[in-house]
Design an enzyme around this catalytic site. Sequence first.
Site, mmCIF file in Angstrom:
data_model
loop_
_atom_site.group_PDB
_atom_site.id
_atom_site.type_symbol
_atom_site.label_atom_id
_atom_site.label_comp_id
_atom_site.label_asym_id
_atom_site.label_seq_id
_atom_site.Cartn_x
_atom_site.Cartn_y
_atom_site.Cartn_z
ATOM 1 N N ASP A 171 0.490 10.173 11.483
ATOM 2 C CA ASP A 171 -0.168 10.262 10.178
ATOM 3 C C ASP A 171 0.845 10.073 9.055
ATOM 4 O O ASP A 171 1.657 10.949 8.777
ATOM 5 C CB ASP A 171 -0.849 11.621 10.031
ATOM 6 C CG ASP A 171 -1.660 11.740 8.753
ATOM 7 O OD1 ASP A 171 -1.776 10.739 8.022
ATOM 8 O OD2 ASP A 171 -2.169 12.832 8.475
ATOM 9 N N ASP A 179 -2.068 6.325 3.624
ATOM 10 C CA ASP A 179 -2.581 7.351 4.529
ATOM 11 C C ASP A 179 -3.245 6.742 5.759
ATOM 12 O O ASP A 179 -4.383 6.303 5.706
ATOM 13 C CB ASP A 179 -3.579 8.239 3.780
ATOM 14 C CG ASP A 179 -4.031 9.425 4.623
ATOM 15 O OD1 ASP A 179 -3.383 9.697 5.648
ATOM 16 O OD2 ASP A 179 -5.030 10.068 4.257
#
Length: 429
Positions: free
Chosen positions: A283, A88
């Site tokens: 992201d 992440d």
Amino acid sequence: MGKEKVGFWVVGVVVLVLILGSSAASDDRQQRWRKAVMSGETMGSSMMINRAPSSIVLPLHGNVYPTGFYNVTLNIGQPSKPYFLDVDTGSDLTWLQCDAPCVHCREAPHPYYKPSNNLVAWKDPICQSLHADGDQRCENPGQCDYEVEYADGGSSLGVLVRDAFNLNFTSEKRQSPLLALGCGYDQDLGGSYHPIDGVLGLGRGKSSIVSQLSSVGLVRNVIGHCLSARGGGFLFFGDEIYDPSRVAWTPMSPNAKHYSPGLAELTFDGKTTGFKNLLVTFDSGASYTYVNSQVYEGLISLMKRELSTKPLRQALDDQTLPLCWKGRKPFKSIRDVKKYFKTFALSFTNDGKSKTQLEFSPEAFLIVSAKGNACLGILNGTEVGLNDLNVIGDISMQDRVVIYDNEKQLIGWAPGNCDRLPKSKSFIM
């Protein structure tokens, strides 16, 4: 953390990470945990290792569809044990589901992490970085409580510890630095649960694993990934394995907490669309790409106009994603359907002069569903609470190397071979 379940209604995304101070509810949970926490004195806040910078390359597993996420295996602890971590770049803190004991944890691929007794103190700079925007109260100076919340409703509550991360470097040396991570004893994984042991936070903050590795001189503060459209790929830390002259670079936005190249203009089939000044962020915690509602409706309109003369029709019975199309017969791969779709692009301005383009070929915005239909992997971000933020997710980063250079404050991308793990000192583009 926060990968989307592949479905019509559940489309959570990890982007805006909010680090909170203690609340009344979390205070009670922390007090219950402290009664059972291990005893021990904290050790030093860092372990300086005087080594020449090298790089780390880690294999990735998973895919955009049907798995819905990519993960990496890290060996942590003394003795070392393997854990599957969600990759992440939209959050900073790395944490594991933790048996300390665990108040609320979900099923995981491995036994819960048994924490070391090396607690991170409240005054430690890493702890302070997590609480910079939150409540500064401290009930126990000898430890650092944290709570991290994700935009999909998931959260992790716990305490920071330091433990050994067993890492292989491209210099063919193995190191086991002590790094700070979250011992998460109370998790709510939100509406996008999938079986993982924790989250590998790779954001721009001090608590990021790569920031910590850089601070002790092991790697430069550079993160990159190469996500294969066929599944898998690799993640790397450091700047040894690519040729920067072959990368399209654009500056990071200096005021953004996340990996944002700033404002962009959207073009479709090489023509202007009128959509400008779009705030964009990258992201890896998002399976799909999200645009604001105006851009979403505009793209849909442009695509439907182009498809009106093509042998495709909307597949209303396929709820894999909000918009799917079917052909005369089921598609087997994107190759079967890509000829019907135009390429679009986001154009970023560099220092007010040159422009860097991020192109979206059909492979960067379509999946083929289990029903053999072509489904659009560009979703309406406004509907999931992203407001005007536009998020480049995994689907649009496949088969290219994406690099976040925190030292030079640049984001770059280039076509890459993501199916083969790069060797030491080898270039990957």
